[in-house]
Structure formats: structure tokens, C-alpha cells
Design a protein around this motif. Structure first.
Motif, mmCIF file in Angstrom:
data_model
loop_
_atom_site.group_PDB
_atom_site.id
_atom_site.type_symbol
_atom_site.label_atom_id
_atom_site.label_comp_id
_atom_site.label_asym_id
_atom_site.label_seq_id
_atom_site.Cartn_x
_atom_site.Cartn_y
_atom_site.Cartn_z
ATOM 1 N N ASP A 1 0.861 -1.173 0.000
ATOM 2 C CA ASP A 1 0.000 0.000 0.000
ATOM 3 C C ASP A 1 0.905 1.234 0.000
ATOM 4 N N LEU A 2 1.061 1.850 -1.172
ATOM 5 C CA LEU A 2 2.034 2.927 -1.306
ATOM 6 C C LEU A 2 1.663 4.144 -0.464
ATOM 7 N N THR A 3 0.376 4.409 -0.300
ATOM 8 C CA THR A 3 -0.040 5.552 0.519
ATOM 9 C C THR A 3 0.474 5.424 1.942
ATOM 10 N N THR A 4 0.436 4.224 2.469
ATOM 11 C CA THR A 4 0.924 3.992 3.828
ATOM 12 C C THR A 4 2.438 3.873 3.872
ATOM 13 N N ALA A 5 3.024 3.267 2.859
ATOM 14 C CA ALA A 5 4.465 2.980 2.900
ATOM 15 C C ALA A 5 5.326 4.170 2.503
ATOM 16 N N TRP A 6 4.795 5.112 1.720
ATOM 17 C CA TRP A 6 5.646 6.151 1.167
ATOM 18 C C TRP A 6 6.330 7.012 2.232
ATOM 19 N N PRO A 7 5.644 7.496 3.278
ATOM 20 C CA PRO A 7 6.368 8.305 4.274
ATOM 21 C C PRO A 7 7.532 7.559 4.917
ATOM 22 N N ARG A 8 7.370 6.259 5.163
ATOM 23 C CA ARG A 8 8.455 5.478 5.757
ATOM 24 C C ARG A 8 9.581 5.270 4.754
ATOM 25 N N LEU A 9 9.209 4.991 3.499
ATOM 26 C CA LEU A 9 10.232 4.798 2.481
ATOM 27 C C LEU A 9 11.002 6.082 2.229
ATOM 28 N N TRP A 10 10.324 7.221 2.334
ATOM 29 C CA TRP A 10 10.971 8.517 2.119
ATOM 30 C C TRP A 10 12.127 8.726 3.094
ATOM 31 N N LEU A 11 11.957 8.261 4.324
ATOM 32 C CA LEU A 11 12.998 8.431 5.327
ATOM 33 C C LEU A 11 14.228 7.573 5.045
ATOM 34 N N LEU A 12 14.089 6.562 4.195
ATOM 35 C CA LEU A 12 15.197 5.661 3.912
ATOM 36 C C LEU A 12 15.903 5.973 2.594
ATOM 37 N N LEU A 13 15.346 6.871 1.794
ATOM 38 C CA LEU A 13 15.928 7.147 0.485
ATOM 39 C C LEU A 13 17.232 7.925 0.623
ATOM 40 N N PRO A 14 18.197 7.667 -0.251
ATOM 41 C CA PRO A 14 19.449 8.450 -0.228
ATOM 42 C C PRO A 14 19.206 9.873 -0.709
ATOM 43 N N ASP A 15 20.172 10.727 -0.466
ATOM 44 C CA ASP A 15 20.021 12.145 -0.798
ATOM 45 C C ASP A 15 19.818 12.364 -2.296
ATOM 46 N N THR A 16 20.477 11.567 -3.130
ATOM 47 C CA THR A 16 20.333 11.744 -4.574
ATOM 48 C C THR A 16 18.900 11.499 -5.025
ATOM 49 N N ALA A 17 18.303 10.429 -4.529
ATOM 50 C CA ALA A 17 16.917 10.132 -4.889
ATOM 51 C C ALA A 17 15.968 11.198 -4.367
ATOM 52 N N LEU A 18 16.203 11.652 -3.134
ATOM 53 C CA LEU A 18 15.346 12.699 -2.567
ATOM 54 C C LEU A 18 15.417 13.971 -3.402
ATOM 55 N N ALA A 19 16.619 14.334 -3.836
ATOM 56 C CA ALA A 19 16.787 15.556 -4.622
ATOM 57 C C ALA A 19 16.065 15.449 -5.961
ATOM 58 N N GLU A 20 16.159 14.291 -6.608
ATOM 59 C CA GLU A 20 15.503 14.115 -7.899
ATOM 60 C C GLU A 20 13.987 14.180 -7.752
ATOM 61 N N ILE A 21 13.451 13.551 -6.724
ATOM 62 C CA ILE A 21 12.004 13.562 -6.518
ATOM 63 C C ILE A 21 11.521 14.972 -6.197
ATOM 64 N N ARG A 22 12.267 15.680 -5.345
ATOM 65 C CA ARG A 22 11.885 17.060 -5.010
ATOM 66 C C ARG A 22 11.917 17.950 -6.263
ATOM 67 N N THR A 23 12.920 17.749 -7.108
ATOM 68 C CA THR A 23 13.038 18.570 -8.310
ATOM 69 C C THR A 23 11.850 18.353 -9.236
ATOM 70 N N SER A 24 11.460 17.111 -9.436
ATOM 71 C CA SER A 24 10.320 16.835 -10.310
ATOM 72 C C SER A 24 9.025 17.391 -9.724
ATOM 73 N N ARG A 25 8.879 17.300 -8.398
ATOM 74 C CA ARG A 25 7.668 17.846 -7.770
ATOM 75 C C ARG A 25 7.647 19.371 -7.872
ATOM 76 N N THR A 26 8.794 20.000 -7.713
ATOM 77 C CA THR A 26 8.876 21.451 -7.858
ATOM 78 C C THR A 26 8.574 21.877 -9.287
ATOM 79 N N ALA A 27 8.985 21.074 -10.254
ATOM 80 C CA ALA A 27 8.697 21.389 -11.650
ATOM 81 C C ALA A 27 7.198 21.393 -11.922
ATOM 82 N N LEU A 28 6.466 20.488 -11.288
ATOM 83 C CA LEU A 28 5.012 20.477 -11.443
ATOM 84 C C LEU A 28 4.401 21.740 -10.860
#
Length: 322
Positions: free
Chosen positions: A207-234
Motif C-alpha cells: 500500500d504505497l499511501t501507507t508505505a511512502w512516508p516510511r520509504l521517504w525516510l530511507l531514500l538516499p540524498d540523490t533520490a530525494l533531490a531528484e524527486i523534489r526537483t520533479s515535484r517542484t517542476a510540477l
């Protein structure tokens, strides 16, 4: 500390100037030009020059206090218009993602049903083509075997573009242009995000809705930066569409502004679609690449690859038995 505050103040000033003042000043200039020229003299630059000369020759131009007051009012108005564009962008982003407010929900449900019908028709056609192709392949294999047993090695693999039937690759692409999974929103962008939940749950039972906040805390900085950049672009694309909506007002009295509306809206919409697709791909990739890390962090054994069995345990653990 002084150097830090100076640098921070400079960055804030640059941000305030680029995001609030300059776009607002451009909008005010277009509104002013449109009110002076109108539709009948849309390209008559001499009228603008004449009006500017008249203002510069007036008594207000000789008063420093009046000039300072007018300049301050223009800056404040520019910042206010920029904030209005940002607010409109937030609403447009909700519309793009299919989160329509109450008065628009009946229209949203009708559009969703239409998208479902189109997707089902494309899906049925694609599956029928797959079945027909499989039957032809089986018949050709039976004919090739004959009474003498299996022949030697096949000459070449089967071509996805079957000359005897419809191109299954093209049919699959046509269905995916509507939505990757069964549509649940009235817009393509909304369905593109919803499809991530459906695809992740179908592949891993997570269930991605439940798992995403926990997975977010485990992502490396590179992945976090890429996801933030794409969200900011939207968000930036939606804000640009907000600016395009504001230019509708001067377009009512000055037709060149209508060209600005068309160009800004189209570019913003294209950028928004690309940003949504990139954001969805990055989120799904984060689950594919780091789902095992989430299982390990929760104490769920996952030695080789994440499977639906481990994914179901993750969902049960994160839902706290609900």
C-alpha cells in the motif's frame, strides 16, 4: 554570522526579485499597454510613447516623493499579482490532478466514465490482438512440427508487428496513452499518479499511501533531490498556467495578450505533463530500488528481491492491523 546573514539576505532578495517583482512588473506593463492601445491600435507603439511623454511632463514627475510613492505602489502591486498567480496555480494543479471541487465533481465523474470506456475499448482490442497472435503462432508451430517431430532451431524471433494482424505494440501504446491502469480520475495527470499506487500494489502488494512516508525516510540524498526537483517542476508549471490565466484580463481589451495566454498555457500544460510523468516514474523507481530497505528496516526478511509475500507483510505491519 554577518557574512551568513548577508548571503542569506542576498539570496532572499534575488528570489523576491525573480519570482515576485519581475513577472508582476511584466504583467502590469502588459495591462497598461493594453488599456492604452486597445484592439483598434494593438501595434501602434507611438500611442504608448505619447502617453509616456505626457506622464513624464506632468507635475507628478517633478516630485521625488510622488515618484517614490508610485514606485512603491508598483512594487507592491507586482508582488500582489505574483501571489495571486501562485494561488491560481495551486487551483490549476488540483484541476490537472483531477482533484476537482464540489461544483465540478459531476463533470469530473462524467469525464472519468468516458475515460474508462475509452481505456476498456483499447484494452479489449489489445488483448484480442494478443490472443489472435498467440493462436496464429500455435497454429504455425503445429503446422511446422507435422508428423516428423520438431524441426531445428527457429530462424528468427517473432516480430511484434504481426503482418497478419494488428500491431500489438501500437495497440498497447495507444491504450497507455489514455492511462497505464484503469482510469480513476478525469485527467491524464491524475491517472498517471494513481497508476503508481495500482502498479506498486499489483507488483508487490504494498500500500504505497501507507508505505511512502516510511520509504521517504530511507531514500538516499540523490533520490530525494531528484524527486523534489520533479515535484517542484510540477508546481512551477501550474504557477505558469496561473500567469496565463491572469493574462486573460488584458486579452479582453488587447488581442496580442491572447497570444500570450495561448503560448503560456500550452507550454505550462506540456511542462506539467512531463513533470507528472517524471515524478511518477521516480516514485515507482524508489519502490523498485529501495523496497527491500523498507522491508529490512521493518524486520521483514528479504534476502534476494522484493516479492508480493514480503510486500504484503510490509502493508500489514504499516497498517497496524487495520
Amino acid at each position: 554570522m554577518t557574512a551568513f546573514l548577508t548571503t542569506l539576505g542576498g539570496k532572499l532578495a534575488d528570489t523576491w526579485l525573480s519570482l515576485l517583482v519581475l513577472p508582476g512588473l511584466l504583467y502590469l506593463a502588459v495591462v497598461s499597454a493594453g488599456s492604452v492601445l486597445g484592439h483598434g491600435h494593438a501595434t501602434d507603439h507611438a500611442r504608448i510613447t505619447e502617453r509616456a511623454d505626457r506622464l513624464s511632463a506632468g507635475p507628478t514627475a517633478d516630485s521625488p516623493g510622488s515618484v517614490l510613492l508610485i514606485a512603491s505602489l508598483v512594487l507592491v502591486a507586482s508582488a500582489g499579482v505574483s501571489r495571486l498567480a501562485a494561488a491560481l496555480g495551486t487551483g490549476i494543479e488540483r484541476l490537472w490532478l483531477g482533484d476537482w471541487p464540489g461544483p465540478l465533481r459531476p463533470a469530473g465523474r462524467a469525464l472519468t466514465r468516458r475515460r474508462v470506456r475509452r481505456w476498456r475499448a483499447a484494452d479489449v482490442r489489445y488483448r484480442q490482438a494478443l490472443t489472435a497472435r498467440a493462436l496464429r503462432a500455435a497454429a504455425e508451430e503445429d503446422a511446422a512440427l507435422g508428423p516428423l517431430g520438431p524441426p531445428g532451431e527457429p530462424d528468427e524471433p517473432a516480430d511484434p508487428a504481426d503482418p497478419d494482424g494488428e500491431d500489438t505494440v501500437a495497440l498497447n501504446a495507444r491504450r497507455n496513452l489514455i492511462a497505464l491502469t484503469r482510469p480513476a480520475r478525469p485527467t491524464w495527470m491524475g491517472d498517471r499518479l494513481i497508476s503508481v499506487d495500482a502498479r506498486v500494489h499489483g507488483a508487490y502488494r504494498i500500500d504505497l499511501t501507507t508505505a511512502w512516508p516510511r520509504l521517504w525516510l530511507l531514500l538516499p540524498d540523490t533520490a530525494l533531490a531528484e524527486i523534489r526537483t520533479s515535484r517542484t517542476a510540477l508546481t512551477a508549471a501550474a504557477r505558469r498556467a496561473g500567469w496565463g490565466s491572469l493574462y486573460v484580463l488584458p486579452a479582453l481589451c488587447w488581442w496580442p495578450a491572447a497570444l500570450v495566454v495561448a503560448v503560456v498555457w500550452y507550454s505550462a500544460w506540456r511542462q506539467g505533463r512531463f513533470a507528472v510523468h517524471e515524478f511518477a516514474e521516480l516514485v515507482e523507481s524508489a519502490v523498485d530500488l529501495h523496497g527491500r530497505d523498507l522491508a529490512t528496516a521493518l524486520g521483514i526478511p528479504c534476502d534476494e528481491r522484493l516479492t508480493p509475500a514480503e510486500g504484503l507483510q510490509i502493508t500489514r505491519a504499516l497498517r497496524k492491523g487495520v
